[in-house]
Design an enzyme around this catalytic site. Structure first.
Site, PDB file in Angstrom:
ATOM      1  N   HIS A  18       0.839  -1.203   0.000  1.00  0.00           N
ATOM      2  CA  HIS A  18       0.000   0.000   0.000  1.00  0.00           C
ATOM      3  C   HIS A  18       0.882   1.265   0.000  1.00  0.00           C
ATOM      4  CE1 HIS A  18      -2.912  -2.776   2.338  1.00  0.00           C
ATOM      5  NE2 HIS A  18      -3.497  -2.563   1.182  1.00  0.00           N
ATOM      6  N   ARG A  91      -2.221  -6.015  -8.123  1.00  0.00           N
ATOM      7  CA  ARG A  91      -1.025  -6.837  -7.920  1.00  0.00           C
ATOM      8  C   ARG A  91      -0.863  -7.878  -9.009  1.00  0.00           C
ATOM      9  NH1 ARG A  91      -2.915  -8.332  -2.052  1.00  0.00           N
ATOM     10  NH2 ARG A  91      -4.744  -8.431  -3.365  1.00  0.00           N
ATOM     11  N   SER A 129      -2.597  -7.918   3.321  1.00  0.00           N
ATOM     12  CA  SER A 129      -2.745  -7.742   4.767  1.00  0.00           C
ATOM     13  C   SER A 129      -3.024  -9.101   5.418  1.00  0.00           C
ATOM     14  CB  SER A 129      -3.904  -6.790   5.071  1.00  0.00           C
ATOM     15  OG  SER A 129      -3.683  -5.547   4.471  1.00  0.00           O
TER      16      SER A 129
END
Ligand code: PNS
Length: 169
Positions: A18, A91, A129
């Site tokens: 991020h 991604r 995450s």
């Protein structure tokens, strides 16, 4: 007039992927508002306050980054904050379908707001995450994967006895 973008997400917690996208965005925009979705999932590891605090700490030295919690529609948040662009990271191809759907729905809701996709460095193209929490909870090293503010709080969560694996990943 300032050229402002919104970078929305859940950020439970923010990762270096991020951070990479935000820094790339600063090459294009004067200001980036990191928009942190208020806790919709019961089993988030970090509270909204904690997620916002970690991002603020990470960018404390850069006045071009603002961090705000939000709920409701993202396009309404963007309009209220005079941002015409929503920035999202891509991604891999696996991200595409979800992102494509969201971008088109947001366009339907407010055609004035564009979504801009950016690719993170390949160093972070595998990072999420969820994986950070899993690796950390199982004793793996996440030093190169998250900002210092996050590593510190992950450690605090673990020592406080908070169960964040497997229920909260
Ligand atoms: O980090 P995430 O979970 O990929 O972020 C998803 C987020 C916060 C960008 C998305 O859930 C969102 O925009 N939520 C706000 C509600 C909304 O506007 N929904 C309609 C958009 S499709």
């Amino acid at each position: 007039m300032e050229n402002t973008a919104v970078y929305p997400g859940f950020f439970d917690p923010i990762t270096n992927g991020h951070v990479d996208i935000i820094r790339r965005g600063l090459k294009i925009f004067d200001k980036i508002i990191v928009a942190v979705l208020k806790n919709p999932k019961k089993n988030a590891l970090f509270s909204t306050k904690e997620r916002v605090a970690m991002i603020k700490e990470t960018f404390a030295d850069d006045p071009r980054i603002e961090v705000k919690a939000f709920d409701g529609l993202l396009v309404d948040f963007a309009k209220k904050n005079r941002a015409k662009t929503v920035m999202r990271g891509l991604r891999a191809v696996s991200d595409f379908e979800y992102e494509f759907q969201m971008a088109l729905m947001n366009r339907k809701l407010n055609p004035e707001i564009e979504t801009l996709f950016m690719m993170p460095s390949v160093d972070y193209s595998f990072l999420s995450s969820r994986l950070v929490k899993e690796v950390f909870a199982l004793g793996g090293c996440v030093r190169d994967l998250v900002p210092k503010a996050v590593e510190k709080r992950l450690r605090e969560k673990l020592t406080s006895g908070k169960r964040f694996f497997p229920t909260n990943v």
